[in-house]
Design an enzyme around this catalytic site. Structure first.
Site, mmCIF file in Angstrom:
data_model
loop_
_atom_site.group_PDB
_atom_site.id
_atom_site.type_symbol
_atom_site.label_atom_id
_atom_site.label_comp_id
_atom_site.label_asym_id
_atom_site.label_seq_id
_atom_site.Cartn_x
_atom_site.Cartn_y
_atom_site.Cartn_z
ATOM 1 N N GLY A 179 -26.600 -13.167 -3.100
ATOM 2 C CA GLY A 179 -26.028 -14.823 -3.415
ATOM 3 C C GLY A 179 -24.779 -14.768 -2.643
ATOM 4 N N ALA A 180 -24.720 -15.942 -2.049
ATOM 5 C CA ALA A 180 -23.597 -16.209 -1.321
ATOM 6 C C ALA A 180 -22.563 -17.279 -1.823
ATOM 7 C CB ALA A 180 -23.943 -16.568 0.311
ATOM 8 N N ALA A 181 -21.070 -17.213 -1.904
ATOM 9 C CA ALA A 181 -20.423 -18.252 -2.288
ATOM 10 C C ALA A 181 -19.600 -18.547 -1.500
ATOM 11 C CB ALA A 181 -19.946 -17.634 -3.731
ATOM 12 N N GLN A 187 -19.798 -12.915 -0.632
ATOM 13 C CA GLN A 187 -21.280 -12.770 -0.828
ATOM 14 C C GLN A 187 -21.460 -11.434 -1.445
ATOM 15 O OE1 GLN A 187 -22.322 -13.598 3.136
ATOM 16 N NE2 GLN A 187 -23.025 -11.492 3.253
ATOM 17 N N VAL A 188 -22.640 -11.455 -2.146
ATOM 18 C CA VAL A 188 -22.853 -10.103 -3.182
ATOM 19 C C VAL A 188 -24.025 -9.507 -2.562
ATOM 20 C CG1 VAL A 188 -23.414 -9.052 -5.439
ATOM 21 C CG2 VAL A 188 -21.890 -11.336 -5.077
ATOM 22 N N ASP A 246 -15.203 -20.536 -14.815
ATOM 23 C CA ASP A 246 -16.212 -20.969 -13.679
ATOM 24 C C ASP A 246 -17.386 -20.574 -14.252
ATOM 25 O OD1 ASP A 246 -17.096 -22.064 -11.523
ATOM 26 O OD2 ASP A 246 -16.555 -20.361 -10.088
#
Length: 522
Positions: A154-156, A160-161, A307
Site C-alpha cells: 500500500g502507498a499512502a 509506502q509499505v 486515523d
C-alpha cells in the site's frame, strides 16, 4: 471582490512565470520545486474562487436553482482540489484525505470526491526506497532481508509499505517514508496557510484556518516513525484485555525516523463486506468490537488513534483459533485528551444517549460550543435535533434522517466552519474526524442502526466517571457508594442489552408467531 481576485491571480502568475523561465534549461524535477507547487496551488485556488464568485452571483439565494447550481460548483471545485492534491502529492494528499473524512462537516460533493485520495497516493521508486534504507540503516536492502517485494502492499501520502522476509524467516512489513516529504511538508503548509487566508479575505464566511493549524502541529509528529512505534506499543499495552485486537510488533533494530519495520498483518479491509462474507466474518461483531476499542481509548484512557480509515483497520479469521481478529495499523497520529475534557466528553455522551437536554447544553457549553450547543450535538452525533431530543439510543438511523442531516450540513456550513470549529478545543477536531471515519465504516457495514456502539460507550463512560470519583476521595463509605452506584449502572446497561437481544432473537420471533396463531377470545 473580482478586482481583489484579479490582483491575487496576477501576482501569482507573474511569480510563477518568471521562476519557470529561470529554471527552464536546468535538469530539475519541476514537481519538487516549491515555486511550481505554489503556482499550481495558487492557480487552482484562483479558478475555484472565480467559479464561486461568478456562478452564484446572479442566482437568488435560497431558491431550488441556487442549491442545484451551488452543488455543481461544489462538485467542480472538489474535482479541481482533488487534482491539485494528486499533482502536488505529499502533504496536499494528507490534508485532502483529512477533508474527505469530514462527513457532515463538509458538503457531500467534497467528501465523496476527496475520499478517492486514499487510493491516489504517490509511489516511490525502488531506487528511492533502497536509498532511504541505505541512508538510515547503513546497509544494503539485500543484506537486511532475504526477500523484499518491490510492489508495495500500500502507498499512502507520506510513506509506502513493502512485504519482506527477515533472515530468520519471519515476515514483516517495512514502512518507508517518501524521500521528499520531509523537505516539502513545512513549505507546503506555509503555502496552504497563505492561500486559505486569501480565500478567507475573498469569502469572509469561509474559515478553515483550524485545518492548517492542525496540519502544522501534527505533520512533524506523523513524520517521525519512531514516535509511531512507541504509540503502537503503548496502545497495545493499554488494550491488552481485548484478545481480538492485534497490534503488529515493532522491530526496533530495523526502525528509524523514516523506516518502521513491524510484523506483517494479514486480513481484509474493514469495509470489504465481500471479504467478510467469504471468510464467515460477522459484520455486527466487527462493528461491536471496533466500538469497544474506541470507547476504551476515548473515555477510559484518553489516548486516541485518530486515523481509523478502512486501510488502517484489517479483519480476519485466525487460522488457529477460528476467532475474528481486528488489526489496527498506522499509529502515527494519536490525540491525548486532558482529564477535564475527557470527563466532560463522557458526561456529554451520557446525556446524548439518554436525551438529557439540560446535560447536553451544560456539557456542550463546557466544551466550548456556547449558544451553538444544538448544532454541536448534531455535528458530534451526525443525528437530527429531533433524534437528539429523544435520545440517540432510542431512535434508529433512517435514510430520510441521513438526507436531512446532509441538507442541514450544507445550510449551516458557514456557522460550523466559521464559528463552531473555531471555538471548540483543538482536541475536539481530531475526535470529530475519528467519529466520522468510524461512522463511515458503520454505514458501509450497514450497522449504524445498531445500539451496540451506544451500549459500549455507556459502559465506558460509567467506568471512567466512577474511576475519577474514586480518585477524589479517601472515605471508605464514599468509595463503597461509588462502587455500588457504578455496579448498578452497569447492571442496568446489561439488562438493556439483554432486552435488545431477546427482542431480536429467534426465540422472541417464535413466541410472537405462536401468540399470533392463538385464536382470538373476548
Amino acid at each position: 471582490m473580482a478586482v481583489r481576485l484579479l490582483k491575487v491571480s496576477s501576482v501569482a502568475t507573474a511569480v510563477f512565470a518568471s521562476s519557470g523561465f529561470c529554471l527552464y534549461s536546468k535538469n530539475v524535477d519541476f514537481n519538487d520545486l516549491s515555486i511550481i507547487r505554489f503556482g499550481r496551488a495558487a492557480a487552482t485556488t484562483t479558478v475555484i474562487s472565480y467559479d464561486y464568485l461568478t456562478t452564484l452571483r446572479d442566482v437568488q439565494y435560497g431558491t431550488e436553482e441556487y442549491w442545484a447550481v451551488k452543488s455543481k460548483v461544489h462538485r467542480r471545485s472538489a474535482e479541481r482540489l482533488r487534482d491539485l492534491c494528486c499533482a502536488n502529492r505529499g502533504t496536499f494528499i494528507k490534508v485532502g484525505q483529512h477533508l474527505g473524512a469530514l462527513d457532515y462537516l463538509l458538503p457531500e460533493e467534497y467528501t465523496s470526491t476527496l475520499k478517492v485520495l486514499h487510493n491516489r497516493a504517490p509511489q516511490s521508486s525502488m531506487e528511492e526506497i533502497r536509498q532511504v534504507i541505505r541512508e538510515d540503516l547503513g546497509q544494503e536492502l539485500s543484506d537486511l532481508f532475504i526477500q523484499f517485494e518491490e510492489k508495495p502492499q500500500g502507498a499512502a501520502s507520506l510513506a509506502q509499505v513493502h512485504k519482506a522476509v527477515l533472515p530468520d524467516g519471519r515476515t514483516v512489513a517495512v514502512k518507508v517514508q517518501h524521500p521528499k516529504v520531509q523537505r516539502q511538508s513545512s513549505k507546503d503548509i506555509v503555502v496552504m496557510e497563505f492561500l486559505l487566508q486569501v480565500v478567507h479575505w475573498l469569502f469572509p464566511d469561509f474559515a478553515f484556518m483550524w485545518l492548517v493549524e492542525e496540519a502544522k502541529k501534527n505533520m512533524p509528529v506523523e513524520l517521525d516513525f519512531l514516535n509511531e512505534g512507541r504509540n503502537a506499543e503503548k496502545i497495545a499495552d493499554m488494550l491488552k484485555q481485548f484478545t481480538f485486537l492485534k497490534i503488529p510488533k515493532i522491530h526496533w533494530d530495523l526502525s528509524t525516523k523514516r523506516i518502521l519495520t513491524m510484523d506483517f498483518a494479514e486480513g481484509g479491509q474493514v469495509n470489504d463486506r465481500e471479504y467478510m462474507r467469504k471468510h464467515g466474518i460477522n459484520v455486527n461483531e466487527i462493528s461491536r468490537n471496533l466500538g469497544k476499542i474506541y470507547s476504551e481509548m476515548i473515555f477510559i484512557n484518553g489516548f486516541v488513534h485518530c486515523d481509523p480509515h478502512p486501510g488502517n483497520v484489517l479483519v480476519r479469521k485466525c487460522p488457529e483459533s477460528n476467532k475474528t481478529e481486528i488489526a489496527l495499523l498506522d499509529h502515527g497520529l494519536y490525540q491525548v485528551l486532558n482529564q477535564d475534557f475527557r470527563l466532560d466528553y463522557c458526561r456529554l455522551w451520557q446525556s446524548l444517549i439518554k436525551g438529557d437536554l439540560k446535560g447536553i447544553e451544560r456539557y456542550s457549553r463546557r466544551l466550548g460550543a456556547g449558544d451553538l450547543y444544538p448544532l454541536f450535538a448534531c455535528v458530534l452525533t451526525a443525528r437530527s435535533w429531533t433524534s437528539v431530543n429523544a435520545g440517540i439510543s432510542q431512535t434508529p438511523v433512517t435514510q430520510s434522517e441521513d438526507v436531512e442531516i446532509r441538507m442541514n450540513a450544507a445550510l449551516y456550513l458557514p456557522q460550523i466552519s466559521n464559528e463552531l470549529l473555531n471555538r471548540i478545543p483543538r482536541q475536539m477536531l481530531l475526535l470529530l474526524k475519528t467519529n466520522d471515519l468510524l461512522r463511515g465504516i458503520e454505514t458501509i457495514l450497514q450497522t449504524r442502526a445498531s445500539s451496540s456502539s451506544f451500549i459500549n460507550m455507556s459502559r465506558c463512560c460509567t467506568r471512567a466517571i466512577a474511576r475519577h470519583k474514586r480518585s477524589k476521595t479517601k472515605s471508605r463509605t464514599r468509595l463503597l457508594q461509588i462502587s455500588l452506584s457504578e455496579l448498578w449502572s452497569l447492571c442496568q446497561i446489561e439488562l438493556y442489552e439483554l432486552m435488545l437481544w431477546l427482542r431480536s432473537s429467534a426465540l422472541a420471533r417464535w413466541v410472537c408467531y405462536l401468540l399470533n396463531c392463538l385464536p382470538y377470545t373476548n
